[in-house]
Motif scaffolding. Sequence first.
Motif, PDB file in Angstrom:
ATOM      1  N   GLN A 171      -5.434   0.363  -4.103  1.00 35.34           N
ATOM      2  CA  GLN A 171      -5.210   1.772  -4.439  1.00 35.34           C
ATOM      3  C   GLN A 171      -6.008   2.654  -3.479  1.00 35.34           C
ATOM      4  O   GLN A 171      -7.227   2.486  -3.330  1.00 35.34           O
ATOM      5  CB  GLN A 171      -5.672   2.044  -5.873  1.00 35.34           C
ATOM      6  CG  GLN A 171      -4.928   1.192  -6.888  1.00 35.34           C
ATOM      7  CD  GLN A 171      -3.719   1.881  -7.436  1.00 35.34           C
ATOM      8  OE1 GLN A 171      -3.823   2.750  -8.270  1.00 35.34           O
ATOM      9  NE2 GLN A 171      -2.557   1.530  -6.931  1.00 35.34           N
ATOM     10  N   THR A 172      -5.311   3.601  -2.866  1.00 26.18           N
ATOM     11  CA  THR A 172      -6.000   4.492  -1.931  1.00 26.18           C
ATOM     12  C   THR A 172      -6.567   5.688  -2.675  1.00 26.18           C
ATOM     13  O   THR A 172      -6.088   6.057  -3.749  1.00 26.18           O
ATOM     14  CB  THR A 172      -5.035   4.993  -0.855  1.00 26.18           C
ATOM     15  OG1 THR A 172      -3.933   5.632  -1.513  1.00 26.18           O
ATOM     16  CG2 THR A 172      -4.487   3.847  -0.021  1.00 26.18           C
ATOM     17  N   THR A 173      -7.619   6.248  -2.121  1.00 25.26           N
ATOM     18  CA  THR A 173      -8.222   7.440  -2.722  1.00 25.26           C
ATOM     19  C   THR A 173      -8.369   8.512  -1.669  1.00 25.26           C
ATOM     20  O   THR A 173      -8.240   8.250  -0.466  1.00 25.26           O
ATOM     21  CB  THR A 173      -9.621   7.134  -3.294  1.00 25.26           C
ATOM     22  OG1 THR A 173     -10.445   6.688  -2.214  1.00 25.26           O
ATOM     23  CG2 THR A 173      -9.554   6.062  -4.359  1.00 25.26           C
ATOM     24  N   LYS A 174      -8.698   9.716  -2.143  1.00 22.39           N
ATOM     25  CA  LYS A 174      -8.857  10.834  -1.208  1.00 22.39           C
ATOM     26  C   LYS A 174      -9.994  10.572  -0.238  1.00 22.39           C
ATOM     27  O   LYS A 174      -9.922  10.885   0.938  1.00 22.39           O
ATOM     28  CB  LYS A 174      -9.146  12.113  -1.996  1.00 22.39           C
ATOM     29  CG  LYS A 174      -7.899  12.712  -2.631  1.00 22.39           C
ATOM     30  CD  LYS A 174      -8.195  14.118  -3.147  1.00 22.39           C
ATOM     31  CE  LYS A 174      -7.153  14.582  -4.119  1.00 22.39           C
ATOM     32  NZ  LYS A 174      -7.298  13.953  -5.455  1.00 22.39           N
ATOM     33  N   PRO A 176     -10.784   2.460  -0.636  1.00 22.12           N
ATOM     34  CA  PRO A 176      -9.767   2.026  -1.599  1.00 22.12           C
ATOM     35  C   PRO A 176     -10.378   1.334  -2.817  1.00 22.12           C
ATOM     36  O   PRO A 176     -11.516   0.876  -2.782  1.00 22.12           O
ATOM     37  CB  PRO A 176      -8.936   1.031  -0.783  1.00 22.12           C
ATOM     38  CG  PRO A 176      -9.915   0.446   0.169  1.00 22.12           C
ATOM     39  CD  PRO A 176     -10.909   1.531   0.489  1.00 22.12           C
ATOM     40  N   GLN A 187       0.856  -1.183   0.000  1.00 25.32           N
ATOM     41  CA  GLN A 187       0.000   0.000   0.000  1.00 25.32           C
ATOM     42  C   GLN A 187       0.889   1.229   0.000  1.00 25.32           C
ATOM     43  O   GLN A 187       2.059   1.186   0.359  1.00 25.32           O
ATOM     44  CB  GLN A 187      -0.929  -0.030   1.206  1.00 25.32           C
ATOM     45  CG  GLN A 187      -1.913  -1.193   1.062  1.00 25.32           C
ATOM     46  CD  GLN A 187      -2.945  -1.257   2.152  1.00 25.32           C
ATOM     47  OE1 GLN A 187      -3.211  -0.255   2.821  1.00 25.32           O
ATOM     48  NE2 GLN A 187      -3.537  -2.416   2.326  1.00 25.32           N
ATOM     49  N   ARG A 188       0.304   2.347  -0.415  1.00 21.98           N
ATOM     50  CA  ARG A 188       1.100   3.519  -0.749  1.00 21.98           C
ATOM     51  C   ARG A 188       2.009   3.997   0.395  1.00 21.98           C
ATOM     52  O   ARG A 188       3.151   4.386   0.177  1.00 21.98           O
ATOM     53  CB  ARG A 188       0.170   4.666  -1.170  1.00 21.98           C
ATOM     54  CG  ARG A 188       0.902   5.842  -1.804  1.00 21.98           C
ATOM     55  CD  ARG A 188      -0.101   6.908  -2.238  1.00 21.98           C
ATOM     56  NE  ARG A 188       0.587   8.038  -2.856  1.00 21.98           N
ATOM     57  CZ  ARG A 188       0.763   8.169  -4.159  1.00 21.98           C
ATOM     58  NH1 ARG A 188       0.339   7.240  -4.980  1.00 21.98           N
ATOM     59  NH2 ARG A 188       1.379   9.237  -4.624  1.00 21.98           N
ATOM     60  N   GLU A 215      -1.163  12.337  -1.437  1.00 18.12           N
ATOM     61  CA  GLU A 215      -1.463  11.482  -0.299  1.00 18.12           C
ATOM     62  C   GLU A 215      -1.955  10.111  -0.727  1.00 18.12           C
ATOM     63  O   GLU A 215      -1.724   9.116  -0.061  1.00 18.12           O
ATOM     64  CB  GLU A 215      -2.553  12.149   0.552  1.00 18.12           C
ATOM     65  CG  GLU A 215      -2.070  13.376   1.281  1.00 18.12           C
ATOM     66  CD  GLU A 215      -1.188  13.015   2.475  1.00 18.12           C
ATOM     67  OE1 GLU A 215      -1.663  12.261   3.344  1.00 18.12           O
ATOM     68  OE2 GLU A 215      -0.027  13.470   2.509  1.00 18.12           O
ATOM     69  N   SER A 216      -2.686  10.112  -1.856  1.00 17.69           N
ATOM     70  CA  SER A 216      -3.330   8.858  -2.236  1.00 17.69           C
ATOM     71  C   SER A 216      -3.036   8.525  -3.697  1.00 17.69           C
ATOM     72  O   SER A 216      -2.539   9.349  -4.453  1.00 17.69           O
ATOM     73  CB  SER A 216      -4.838   8.959  -2.014  1.00 17.69           C
ATOM     74  OG  SER A 216      -5.308  10.119  -2.666  1.00 17.69           O
ATOM     75  N   ASP A 217      -3.373   7.292  -4.058  1.00 14.22           N
ATOM     76  CA  ASP A 217      -3.080   6.828  -5.414  1.00 14.22           C
ATOM     77  C   ASP A 217      -4.024   7.426  -6.455  1.00 14.22           C
ATOM     78  O   ASP A 217      -3.615   7.750  -7.554  1.00 14.22           O
ATOM     79  CB  ASP A 217      -3.206   5.301  -5.474  1.00 14.22           C
ATOM     80  CG  ASP A 217      -2.175   4.610  -4.605  1.00 14.22           C
ATOM     81  OD1 ASP A 217      -1.016   5.047  -4.640  1.00 14.22           O
ATOM     82  OD2 ASP A 217      -2.522   3.637  -3.904  1.00 14.22           O
ATOM     83  N   ASP A 218      -5.298   7.517  -6.116  1.00  8.87           N
ATOM     84  CA  ASP A 218      -6.314   8.015  -7.035  1.00  8.87           C
ATOM     85  C   ASP A 218      -6.183   7.423  -8.428  1.00  8.87           C
ATOM     86  O   ASP A 218      -5.817   8.107  -9.390  1.00  8.87           O
ATOM     87  CB  ASP A 218      -6.268   9.547  -7.118  1.00  8.87           C
ATOM     88  CG  ASP A 218      -6.781  10.187  -5.850  1.00  8.87           C
ATOM     89  OD1 ASP A 218      -7.785   9.670  -5.319  1.00  8.87           O
ATOM     90  OD2 ASP A 218      -6.166  11.170  -5.403  1.00  8.87           O
TER      91      ASP A 218
END
Lengths: 960, 361
Positions: free
Chosen positions: A289-292, A296, A239-240, A346-349
């Motif tokens: 993948q993380t998002t704002k 995920p 994870q990121r 901060e996130s993958d988006d």
Amino acid sequence: MRRFLRPGHDPLRERLKRDLFQFNKTVEHGFPHQPSALGYSPFLRLMAIGTRSGAIKLYGAPGVEFMGLHEENNTVMQIHFIPDQCQLVTLLDDNSLHLWSLKQHSGASELREEHRFTLKGPPGSPPSATQITAVLPHSSREVLYLGTESGNIFVVELPSFRVLEDRTITSDAVLQRVPEDYCNRRSCELVEALREHPKNPDQILIGYSRGLIVLWDLQNNKVTHHFLGNQQLENLYWQRDGSKFVSCHYDGSYTQWPVSSDNRQPEPLETLVPYGPFPCKAISKIYWQTTKNGLPYIIFQGGMPRASYGDRHSISVVHGSQQTAFDFTSRVIDFFIIFSSEPTAESDDPSAMVVLAEEELVVIDLKTAGWPAVHPPYLASLHCSAITCSHHVSNIPLKLWERIISAGSKQNVHYSNMPWPIDGGTNIAPDPPQRDLLLTGHEDGTVRFWDASGVCLRLLYKLSTVRVFLTDADPNDNMNTLGEDEWPPLRKVGTFDPYSDDPRLGIQKIYLCKYSGYLAVAGTAGQVLVMELNDEDAEHVVDHAEADLLQDQEGYRWKGHEKLKTRDGPVRFEAGFQPFVLVQCQPPAVVTSLALHSEWKLVAFGTSHGFGLFDHQQKRLVFVKCTLHPSDQLALEGPLSRVKSLKKSLRQSFRRIRRSRVSSRKRRGGSGNASEVQEANAKFDQDTLQEMELAPVQRKIEARSAEDSFTGFVRTLYFADTFLRDSSRHCPSLWAGTNGGTVYAFCLRVPPAERRMDEPVRAEQAKEIQLMHRAPVVGILVLDGRSTPLPEPLEVAHDLSKSPDMQGSHQLLVVSEEQLKVFTLPKVSSKLKLKLTALEGCRVRKVTVANFGSCKTDDYSENDLAVLTNLGDIQIISLPFLKLQIRYPCIRKEDVSGIASCVFTKYGQGFYLISPSEFERFSLSTKWLVEPRCIVDMPEVTSNNHVHNKSGMENAVRKS
Amino acid sequence: QFGAEFRRFSLDRYKPGKFEDFYKLILHIHHIANLEVMIGYADVHGDLLPINNDDNFFKAVSSAHPLLRVFIQRQDEVDYSNFGTNTLSRKKKALVTLRNDNLRRRPHINISMPHDFRPVSSIIDVDILPETHRRVRLYRHGCEKPLGFYIRDGTSVRVTPHGLEKVPGIFISRMVPGGLAESTGLLAVNDEVLEVNGIEVAGKTLDQVTDMMIANSHNLIITVKPANQRNNIIRSSRMSGSSGQSTDSTASHHSLPTSHVLQNFHPDEMESDEEADIVIEGGLEPQHIPKLHSLTSNSLSRINGSSLSHRLQRDLVLNNNSGRESNGNIHKLLSSLKTDPRHSLVIPRGGIEEDGTVITL
């Protein structure tokens, strides 16, 4: 004496030839045959595809393409870009590693192989000791970590590929601190995955196939964490933020593991079998993948319930409550996600998912609701239904071009509007000099219109002729209609569909008039459709006529396929080319030649039985002519269908082989009975093949005779306004050439425009020429008084060509498979000839007039014949003196389908199929050359921008 | 009537044209157009040999040094028993003899003139080929028989500077009973095919050679290395062929002569009558397409004939007082002829001379 006067002793002409002709294979269009590996560099924004034949192709922004070929022609197993470099490493199935780099050379980037390397173990060690299973290019760009079957991880220096032996991570070292009971149960086995820590380049995650995962400290050369998995491991993903990672497993589960400094041997956070509870297939690759907004995206390949959906090629995307299992038409080779590579983010988006399936490339827009597909600007699957013919039209008028594009855009409404996400590199090729269309006819009765102007072969518009006919396929039988609450939530994506409902629908001949927008299309069951471009949807009745080509031949029965049934009443057609006339030949044999004269509003068509002329203005059949020799029983009964059916069954068995490679299970819907028959067929085919191989290879030497079979097969049709009867008056004429070396010429009387609807078009046979050598006639051409080929219909009216010279005497050029021969007109006495076969043993397969311009001066151009022979050579032959100018080897002579698929353009370029899905483009001209020319610049890397959170991307490890 | 007249005229040595035209020319010069005659010539050994087709006409012209003595005899007066050699040295009177392979072996059988037969096959270029090779011409012209043979791939052993070497070759694999190839007796199974109409097949695939043979099927000339080497023609002396052009046969034992052009056959010459395409005017449905000479080719040759005699008369007048023809002059004439696309013209412009000198034998 003439034979001693070889052309080419004239130095002036030799120099001119150098300015006119040059042979280049410039670019491969379409989808790579048998892709085997995928790689992506978020840094360069380039995608790389490797194939089973050892080719490697790089794609970026439209027009940015590179191609390389490994000398060994071995399957490319893995592709890894070196982080922040214009370099990539490929792993082949012979266990060799190859370093490729993009370097600028005379203003454009080129892909070159720099080094090759094969990992060698100590003497006496088994091959598995060094068999590479996982590759990790380290973000330091200095070393590669190579995981092997033995469980050892070797470190090699870049770019030298020197093995750094002291840094080898042995399985013994890893196992040292693993708990005894775990260690006893399983050895390390092979290294399944290597992943660099996204924040700390000194730590790498090592996953072994039996389930053990360790975090290795590169600085201290020791294991810092043990993760004791108990399922066979498939893949790993960080994870990121580096606080967790996910592992996916053979049993269809995935597991989240925490990474913290206080627990060196943590328990999994969570284990999930997304399509449980029944046994599931392996999840071979996973992204987290993380998002704002915190939810995920979990994207994984496979994991379907074994029993009911085990044959699906799926990738599931889970985002909160949304879940879709994208169901691909062929095996998924690999996929990657395009996400924010901004190190500060901060996130993958994630924005898009790029999936390489065996037969097509699919890109899914993850930003737009509903996750629609993105229309790729290149890598089109030419073979989504098998290509049966092709037709090229140069220099399309802008108006027609725009209308075709507009018709096509109405078909593409379900695509995403997202700009193409793979956009690395800069296309610096000059804009294409003109708009060219390549039309491909397909087995399923469709015609696809491709923009062939430039490097990217792009689908503009797809025309289907199926609506005119009643077919067995029930339109309501739609596999895609799945209920809302269906589980798993499968959604079909992709266009590859090689299974034709009815082979009779196949397109065999295409003719497009670029000035009038008239299109004639002819097919396998003797159907000829004339169409007109309409910008609006319309519902109308298609006029229907039948052409009985056998006429007075009595007592024969056609044993081939039946003619297609037509729909009664008006039919609704979407905007684009809409048929208004249908002529069906009787017997419904495959249409072998087609010609359209848009000015006279006439269409001519020929089959193995004869030919006919149809007036599509008055919608009246003008005449038919039977060309059949009375003794040619075979052709009458439709042996073509017999020949065809063998070909077809062979093709089917190849498909079966392909299909069985794609999936071991039968496609849903195929009944057991049918599959048994198919298997029996396959066995029969195999037996016949073996028999054919056992028979001694010998060839019969016999002169052709009028009694040979298929002499009546109409090979070519040609309209010309020329002096057919006497040298004072010219008139419209229709010429037809047959397989038996006969040329028929008909004098036509077309009423003037103002009385065009009132008076009938009349035709009268004026000449019949029997070539003594009886070879098939493959081309007919009339040269005007200046020895220039007559212009196309309406070409003069549109001021695009000089009027033909009607003062001087015209000449007739007849090209047979064996020789080219010029005759005077109207008397048809032989003037000169070139005996190709007698001299060289090659036969003409394709012939076209091509215009060649000089690369030195703009004001010189000449017309020559471009000839493709059965040996795969291309010869350029001058007009009107038939002197061989130059010869280039182009296609392997064994590549029969390549030779058969070749199509020349009017300006000395051409295309031929190098696989069912790829056209090779070549150029014979110095002036007209369409080839990729592009630059890939190193993006700016600022000092504090050196981050490692992308590394997960580069290690896209292919799972087989 | 014969024997009393002598004419002298010149011909293009390297491109003499066709026998038919030559024949007409002879008849014209001698004003005997309404007679059937035999034409013969004296070769270097003094043998009287016939001229009755393109091949031996060409041979006659090419072997003439510098004069070609031509003898004309009324056909019904030809003494068929006078075959063979040295007829000329024995008899001062002009006689016509025949010589071909069959007749040489069995000289006492009375055989009518070749044009009463349809030619089926012939061995040609015996003098320029190595003895191990045979060049066979099959005339399918006007023949309903199939060519009737098959070819296959195989390996052949060649002598090279590096010793014996195995190379791929093309062989006759099968003869169709009753076919043309079998009926000639000149070709046999396992004969290696070396050339097709003067073009070497080495390096060509079976399919290519097949296509070449079929493309030349109207007049197929194949050079073979017979599997059975016992029936070869043994020449009495290697260096003395019947023409002065015998090649160095020691050197050519294992390879063909460097020139790939057939000596006795020019493809271009054959074409006008071999491959005349048939043109049918108008919309009449042809019931049967004639297989042989078309009307066009016949009429063309007629046209050629008449214009030739016309020119001949004119040239006779013009050149009445010019001197003897030299070789250089012939070459000049030859080069002026190159551009003629039909190649069927027998006599170059200005090439006919009559100086009135009586030639005595």
